[in-house]
Design a protein around this motif. Sequence first.
Motif, PDB file in Angstrom:
ATOM      1  N   ALA A  75       0.829  -1.213   0.000  1.00 25.15           N
ATOM      2  CA  ALA A  75       0.000   0.000   0.000  1.00 25.15           C
ATOM      3  C   ALA A  75       0.859   1.257   0.000  1.00 25.15           C
ATOM      4  O   ALA A  75       0.510   2.261  -0.629  1.00 25.15           O
ATOM      5  CB  ALA A  75      -0.928  -0.009   1.211  1.00 25.15           C
ATOM      6  N   LEU A  85       1.975   3.749  -2.923  1.00 22.78           N
ATOM      7  CA  LEU A  85       1.247   4.936  -3.366  1.00 22.78           C
ATOM      8  C   LEU A  85       1.354   6.093  -2.366  1.00 22.78           C
ATOM      9  O   LEU A  85       0.591   7.053  -2.449  1.00 22.78           O
ATOM     10  CB  LEU A  85      -0.220   4.583  -3.608  1.00 22.78           C
ATOM     11  N   GLY A  86       2.268   5.990  -1.410  1.00 23.64           N
ATOM     12  CA  GLY A  86       2.470   7.085  -0.462  1.00 23.64           C
ATOM     13  C   GLY A  86       1.735   6.849   0.847  1.00 23.64           C
ATOM     14  O   GLY A  86       0.881   5.974   0.954  1.00 23.64           O
ATOM     15  N   ASP A 140      -0.360   8.828   2.636  1.00 25.57           N
ATOM     16  CA  ASP A 140      -1.788   9.183   2.688  1.00 25.57           C
ATOM     17  C   ASP A 140      -2.653   8.079   2.094  1.00 25.57           C
ATOM     18  O   ASP A 140      -3.648   7.652   2.683  1.00 25.57           O
ATOM     19  CB  ASP A 140      -2.040  10.477   1.898  1.00 25.57           C
ATOM     20  N   ALA A 141      -2.255   7.628   0.902  1.00 26.65           N
ATOM     21  CA  ALA A 141      -3.041   6.591   0.221  1.00 26.65           C
ATOM     22  C   ALA A 141      -3.050   5.309   1.052  1.00 26.65           C
ATOM     23  O   ALA A 141      -4.088   4.662   1.203  1.00 26.65           O
ATOM     24  CB  ALA A 141      -2.481   6.334  -1.172  1.00 26.65           C
ATOM     25  N   GLN A 160      -2.726   4.969   4.301  1.00 28.31           N
ATOM     26  CA  GLN A 160      -3.603   5.108   5.480  1.00 28.31           C
ATOM     27  C   GLN A 160      -5.064   4.959   5.097  1.00 28.31           C
ATOM     28  O   GLN A 160      -5.845   4.356   5.827  1.00 28.31           O
ATOM     29  CB  GLN A 160      -3.391   6.479   6.124  1.00 28.31           C
ATOM     30  N   THR A 161      -5.452   5.516   3.953  1.00 29.90           N
ATOM     31  CA  THR A 161      -6.864   5.423   3.571  1.00 29.90           C
ATOM     32  C   THR A 161      -7.194   4.051   2.981  1.00 29.90           C
ATOM     33  O   THR A 161      -8.329   3.787   2.648  1.00 29.90           O
ATOM     34  CB  THR A 161      -7.249   6.529   2.570  1.00 29.90           C
ATOM     35  N   MET A 162      -6.188   3.189   2.871  1.00 32.65           N
ATOM     36  CA  MET A 162      -6.474   1.795   2.492  1.00 32.65           C
ATOM     37  C   MET A 162      -6.482   0.908   3.745  1.00 32.65           C
ATOM     38  O   MET A 162      -6.382  -0.309   3.658  1.00 32.65           O
ATOM     39  CB  MET A 162      -5.448   1.292   1.478  1.00 32.65           C
TER      40      MET A 162
END
Lengths: 327, 251
Positions: free
Chosen positions: A211, A214-215, A217-218, A220-222
């Motif tokens: 995950a 993609l950085g 932020d991405a 964490q939102t996954m």
Amino acid sequence: MMRVEVCLSALVFALFIVSLGVGPADVSATDSLRALFDTSYGPLTMVMQEIRLPRAILAALIGAGLGLTGAALQGYLRNPLAEPGLIGVSGSAAFGAVLALHGGLAMGAVFGVPLMALLGALGGVILVLLLAGSRGGSMTLILAGIAISALASALTSLALNLSPNPFAANEIVFWMMGSLADLSMTHVALALPFLMAGAVLIATTARGLDALTLGEDAAQTMGINLSRLRLLLVLGTAAIIGGATAVAGAIGFVGLVVPHILRPLVGAQPSRLLWASALGGAIMLQLADIAVRVILPERDLKLGVITALIGAPLFLHLIYKTRRDLG
Amino acid sequence: MSLLKLRNLSVKLRQRQVFRDISFDIGAGECVGLIGPNGAGKTTLMRATLGLLPSEGQSSLTTLTALQRARAVAWMPQAREIAWPISIERLVALGRIPHLPLGQTIPRQDQAFVDAAIDQMGLDQFRSRAASRLSGGEQARALIARALAQDTPLLMADEPIAGLDPAHQISTMQVFRDLADDGKASVVSIHDLGLAARHCTRLILLAEGGILADGPPAEVLTPDLIARAFGVSVWHELTPNGPVFQPLEVV
């Protein structure tokens, strides 16, 4: 399991057999392997079971640990230049071992050096986690790791500087070059729990590392908890590097170069690279350990020297390739 | 059905109050365009809504666990980061992470979401190509596909069409509108007022530390509000395809 992993596993197994057959004793490879299981070979059985077998096991296990942690840290930091030494654990483990050598502990207690190295690694990882803070990102971890590495390196130099006699200094310098010579099954038993525990901890980070492609932020939102991921990764790396450094000394380049070489072969996916790199690390260290026994058997060539000699040109090639790709 | 509730959300970054007391609800069927000048706090508002920034007030998403949130909302950040040269198919498949049981392989039913997202964003020809070998616009479309593959009721995207060519700007905005028409919801920050007006069902104009206007595009994109928020006068015409806006001069 994919084709790449199958090929790498086969190579690890083949090199394990070759490693068992290499040594100063003038016996054929077939006899060596037979002697491993057949006690009628007398002293040769003892050589195989007490000297060559632990050496071959440790080369594969420590190499795998170095490759695995290298791939995990590169994935976490999203940086192909990351390596296990970056979080300061190898430096602090080395300092612990050097203290034991400096204080003459190695003479009194056989396991004085490995135990002090493990204590050093533990101290290093606690300091790194305290410095990096519980909520910090990857940047604070790198900075904390660099700070602890620098401190451990300075203290190691100080110990070297103040070494009681030239022999102690010599011993420290040689230990720091890394070696698998003269290790027993007790060393395997000492390192194995740490290597296994570290591998389990790092295995749990595989999805988070994917995950993170993609950085933060991405990721964490996954659904990835980054603080937990970092803690698992640091503890896993510390256990593996602490255990490896405790018995084999400081061995560089494996964790840096192996993930680099294998990344294109596994489609660059961090989770898949973990296991491929573990196998690749085992191959590299087995090759290096066979090389030290074959190239100059009478001179006790150090393992770290060979991994650096193999690793540096490979790395130069990668730099050349990257520059060419950039046009 | 409400998919997002904000109540008195305020964010202060390095002693600067970015915005204060923002409240709104977003329901199924809405395609919301978040518009406003640079620095108005569009990105900050979206990140605080998702719990990626500390804030005061309430966002219904931050009361969820990390995994519940990952199944409730997908997020495409403005920074288009792709750290490794993974294939587009694998990149899009990362969107399935919150739905997978422990283990790495993507089950067949999940592959259907990946295929659909690749198809929606017109990426089929790039499926096996390394992300690093695509142009910036193509990478952006791949990242939108990744968010679509997450298959959440709400999708939030920060400037998703920046850097896309005109055809892909239109088709991408249509994807966000289609989500709303299918009973989901989307929130996108966007600078092209014409595209926002034509594809969004609702616009939220962020300026002066809060919401300056919130409603259907025709109510928000008035010359007065545009001049007040953006400091420009615009030429505005209603065409058969919807309204068109062209900034004329700084006022």
